[in-house]
Design a protein around this motif. Structure first.
Motif, PDB file in Angstrom:
ATOM      1  N   SER A   1       0.829  -1.204   0.000  1.00  0.00           N
ATOM      2  CA  SER A   1       0.000   0.000   0.000  1.00  0.00           C
ATOM      3  C   SER A   1       0.863   1.254   0.000  1.00  0.00           C
ATOM      4  CB  SER A   1      -0.928  -0.002   1.216  1.00  0.00           C
ATOM      5  OG  SER A   1      -1.788  -1.137   1.184  1.00  0.00           O
ATOM      6  N   ASP A   2       1.939   1.201   0.747  1.00  0.00           N
ATOM      7  CA  ASP A   2       2.839   2.360   0.778  1.00  0.00           C
ATOM      8  C   ASP A   2       3.508   2.572  -0.579  1.00  0.00           C
ATOM      9  OD1 ASP A   2       2.204   2.800   3.406  1.00  0.00           O
ATOM     10  OD2 ASP A   2       3.952   1.732   4.205  1.00  0.00           O
ATOM     11  N   ARG A   3       3.923   1.489  -1.230  1.00  0.00           N
ATOM     12  CA  ARG A   3       4.617   1.607  -2.526  1.00  0.00           C
ATOM     13  C   ARG A   3       3.718   2.224  -3.588  1.00  0.00           C
ATOM     14  NH1 ARG A   3       9.450  -0.810  -3.348  1.00  0.00           N
ATOM     15  NH2 ARG A   3      10.254  -2.133  -1.678  1.00  0.00           N
ATOM     16  N   PHE A   4       2.419   1.915  -3.529  1.00  0.00           N
ATOM     17  CA  PHE A   4       1.511   2.389  -4.570  1.00  0.00           C
ATOM     18  C   PHE A   4       0.628   3.543  -4.092  1.00  0.00           C
ATOM     19  CE2 PHE A   4       2.459  -1.980  -5.917  1.00  0.00           C
ATOM     20  CZ  PHE A   4       2.884  -1.745  -7.202  1.00  0.00           C
ATOM     21  N   ASP A   5       0.926   4.086  -2.921  1.00  0.00           N
ATOM     22  CA  ASP A   5       0.191   5.253  -2.403  1.00  0.00           C
ATOM     23  C   ASP A   5      -1.318   5.012  -2.380  1.00  0.00           C
ATOM     24  OD1 ASP A   5       2.608   6.706  -2.155  1.00  0.00           O
ATOM     25  OD2 ASP A   5       2.511   7.280  -4.266  1.00  0.00           O
ATOM     26  N   LEU A   6      -1.720   3.883  -1.811  1.00  0.00           N
ATOM     27  CA  LEU A   6      -3.141   3.532  -1.770  1.00  0.00           C
ATOM     28  C   LEU A   6      -3.826   4.221  -0.594  1.00  0.00           C
ATOM     29  CD1 LEU A   6      -2.967  -0.325  -2.497  1.00  0.00           C
ATOM     30  CD2 LEU A   6      -3.163   1.576  -4.118  1.00  0.00           C
ATOM     31  N   ARG A   7      -5.120   4.523  -0.795  1.00  0.00           N
ATOM     32  CA  ARG A   7      -5.921   5.075   0.294  1.00  0.00           C
ATOM     33  C   ARG A   7      -6.276   3.970   1.298  1.00  0.00           C
ATOM     34  NH1 ARG A   7      -8.826   6.602  -4.260  1.00  0.00           N
ATOM     35  NH2 ARG A   7     -10.487   5.200  -3.551  1.00  0.00           N
ATOM     36  N   ARG A   8      -6.782   4.384   2.445  1.00  0.00           N
ATOM     37  CA  ARG A   8      -7.140   3.396   3.474  1.00  0.00           C
ATOM     38  C   ARG A   8      -8.256   2.481   2.984  1.00  0.00           C
ATOM     39  NH1 ARG A   8      -8.129   6.100   9.176  1.00  0.00           N
ATOM     40  NH2 ARG A   8      -8.436   3.872   9.651  1.00  0.00           N
ATOM     41  N   ASP A   9      -9.235   3.043   2.231  1.00  0.00           N
ATOM     42  CA  ASP A   9     -10.321   2.198   1.762  1.00  0.00           C
ATOM     43  C   ASP A   9      -9.830   1.174   0.735  1.00  0.00           C
ATOM     44  OD1 ASP A   9     -10.187   4.800   0.172  1.00  0.00           O
ATOM     45  OD2 ASP A   9     -11.402   3.556  -1.165  1.00  0.00           O
TER      46      ASP A   9
END
Length: 634
Positions: free
Chosen positions: A66-74
């Motif tokens: 998630s950090d690598r792809f800058d994903l939102r919490r949802d």
């Protein structure tokens, strides 16, 4: 560092969370009456969602992704549910049955959103990270993780099938002495610190010059893993390569022009290996790097570094390899892998490499002839020997700074061979090439001239690009077809013809090795070309004494047992009939073929018929009196 046991425990916890959430949903449904109004049932389910919708536990592998792809919490929560459903398929089916508004027994986005307590209007668009980076797969109505992503999150090894044949890690090789690895790495750091979203190294140099090795060394100095993408990648391959670069901190090398998708971010460091400059991109810092041209000490260091056996070979053989072959780093690395055991083996393998590089662009000429095979005036032979000597030593002299600075351009070794057909121009090129130990390639310039505007230049660019950086001697035959005198401009064809001539002038100045031009008509060659020649040699028609030497020398090969008996005919033919060396060889071949077919020895009549055949090619013939003279019957 997450251990295998920790990962397993985290994944089990995620599956337990999904099991508990589904159990709570089932209890809520059991407590509802089938006769309740729909509005009341929806309110009850909403209350159950609020109770069960605590965020799922996020395994460390998913948090890192998630950090690598800058994903939102949802988005991260959606991936967590999909991962749990993939690890426990029976829970996935229950999720669809219990949470999907239509009760479908597959995992849908609506079911995941319902379980997580998201609004009923929740959607994922093509601009969201999970969709842009293809982390999820939609097969209506089902929603699942991309198989490669699922395997990575679960701790399994799974290579993206799209990339199996199209991307490869660049092996670690020690950079050669003098390569600017640290300087380039520091320049990349400065560009990133200045706000560049990606740094692109445009590495300029021929195949085998070490571009990949230099890029790999710079990438590793920046704690990145270097990889190269195969030529002409399809759009899905490009997207998959960019995703892998994001996942594994790759620095990607592109081998030809490629269109990068605007919706995906680029690797921090890239290499551009195409000959043409990369297209400018907003926020991308381009650094142009010319591969270092190795002087003699650098060449010797490369041999010793990449081919360890080189240090054990005799001094004379090492000098022969250093003077005769450019042998770029890529070639030397391949040479070491091939297990070349001695200098002759190394030369044989370098010759094969040169031949393979030019296959389809030029004609390969064998070099069976030696100096003793030449029957030419002594001054011509002396000049040819000097040409071979210069081809060996001039590169060494130009590598000395005091001499090299006097020749910033125009370091080509070019010779112009002029003379009628059959006078030995091609044989002389073969002898010189054999002396140098290099392969010989012939380019027939008359065949690449096109009547269509611009097409000749395209043909030239393709061929010259192939042969320019190859260890070989190149014979440009029919040179007057393209090296002819420039004309006054009367129309577009004249203008383009002069442009092609100018292009050739520049190519000749920058030619890195020995180039031999052959023409039957010296007067047609542009003076600008002749000024660039290291040597201009005229090959005259053979005189009677030289023709006799050619007849006798070739006769020992074609008819050794008949040479003495046929000597009178050969003497008269040499004295009376002006044939070139090529024509004499053709006449002897014709005589031998006729005698072999008849099952008899070669006779004077066979020889005379062979001579007639050669004369007929030029529209000539033998008068009865001349024929009788040759046969000694006059």
């Amino acid at each position: 560092m997450v251990t295998v046991a920790d990962r397993s425990s985290q994944l089990d916890a995620l599956c337990d969370w999904l099991r508990d959430a589904l159990r709570a949903r089932l209890d809520a449904l059991r407590g509802a009456s089938s006769e309740q109004p729909r509005a009341e049932l929806d309110a009850l389910l909403d209350l159950a969602r609020a109770d069960e919708a605590s965020a799922p536990p996020i395994p460390a592998s998913l948090a890192a992704l998630s950090d690598r792809f800058d994903l939102r919490r949802d988005e991260r929560a959606v991936l967590a549910v999909l991962l749990a459903a993939a690890l426990a398929p029976e829970l996935g089916r229950s999720l669809g049955l219990l949470c999907d508004p239509l009760g479908r027994d597959v995992v849908t986005l609506e079911a995941v959103a319902s379980l997580l307590g998201f609004p009923r209007t929740y959607r994922l668009t093509a601009e969201d990270g999970v969709a842009r980076w293809s982390l999820i797969v939609r097969t209506a109505p089902a929603l699942s993780l991309d198989p490669t992503i699922e395997a990575r999150l679960a701790g399994r090894t799974c290579r993206d099938p799209i990339l199996v044949e199209t991307i490869a890690l660049i092996p670690a090789r020690a950079p050669l002495p003098g390569w600017p690895v640290d300087e380039l790495a520091e320049q990349v750091r400065r560009s990133v610190a200045a706000g560049a979203r990606s740094v692109r190294l445009w590495l300029r140099g021929p195949d085998g010059s070490g571009r990949r090795t230099l890029f790999a060394a710079v990438a590793r100095a920046l704690d990145l893993t270097p990889a190269v993408v195969a030529p002409e990648p399809a759009a899905p391959t490009v997207r998959a390569a960019l995703r892998l670069a994001r996942l594994e901190d790759l620095a990607l090398a592109w081998t030809d022009r490629v269109r990068l998708p605007p919706d995906l971010s680029m690797p921090a460091v890239q290499a551009w290996l195409d000959a043409e400059p990369p297209p400018p991109l907003l926020g991308v810092a381009d650094i142009m790097v010319r591969m270092p041209v190795a002087d003699r000490p650098a060449k010797e260091a490369a041999w010793r570094t990449l081919v360890p056996a080189f240090s054990t070979w005799p001094d004379a053989d090492r000098v022969r390899l250093l003077d005769g072959w450019s042998a770029r780093p890529g070639q030397l690395a391949a040479l070491a892998l091939s297990g070349a055991a001695n200098p002759d083996d190394a030369i044989a393998r370098l010759r094969v490499d040169a031949t393979q590089r030019l296959e389809g662009h030029c004609e390969v000429l064998e070099t069976p002839f030696e100096w003793d095979d030449l029957v030419l005036p002594e001054r011509v032979v002396t000049s040819l020997r000097e040409l071979a000597q210069e081809a060996r030593v001039l590169p060494r002299l130009w590598s000395e700074p005091s001499i090299g600075r006097l020749f910033p351009q125009g370091r080509s070794i070019a010779a112009l061979f002029c003379g009628p057909p059959g006078t030995g121009k091609t044989m002389a090129a073969q002898v010189v090439t054999r002396e140098l130990g290099l392969p010989l390639f012939r380019v027939d310039l008359s065949r690449i001239v096109s009547k269509y505007i611009g097409e000749t230049s395209q043909n030239l660019s393709r061929i010259l690009g192939a042969v320019r950086h190859t260890d070989a001697v190149v014979l440009f035959d029919e040179a007057d077809a393209l090296f002819g005198k420039r004309t006054e401009v009367h129309d577009a064809h004249d203008r383009y013809a002069n442009t092609e001539t100018d292009y050739l002038l520049q190519a000749l100045d920058a030619w890195p090795g020995l180039a031999i031009l052959a023409t039957n008509q010296r007067g047609n060659i542009d003076a600008a070309f002749t000024r660039r020649m290291r040597l201009i040699l005229d090959f005259p028609r053979a005189e009677a004494a030289e023709r006799l030497r050619i007849w006798t020398r070739l006769g020992t090969t074609f008819l050794p047992e008949r040479l003495r008996e046929l000597a009178p005919v050969i003497g008269r033919a040499a004295s009376e009939i002006e044939l070139s060396g090529a024509q004499i060889k053709g006449a002897l071949l014709t005589a031998c073929a006729a005698a072999t077919y008849a099952g008899a020895a070669v006779t004077a009549d066979h020889l005379v018929r062979g001579i007639e055949r050669e004369l007929e090619k030029e529209g000539l013939g033998l008068a009865p009196r001349d024929r009788a003279l040759l046969l000694g019957r006059a």
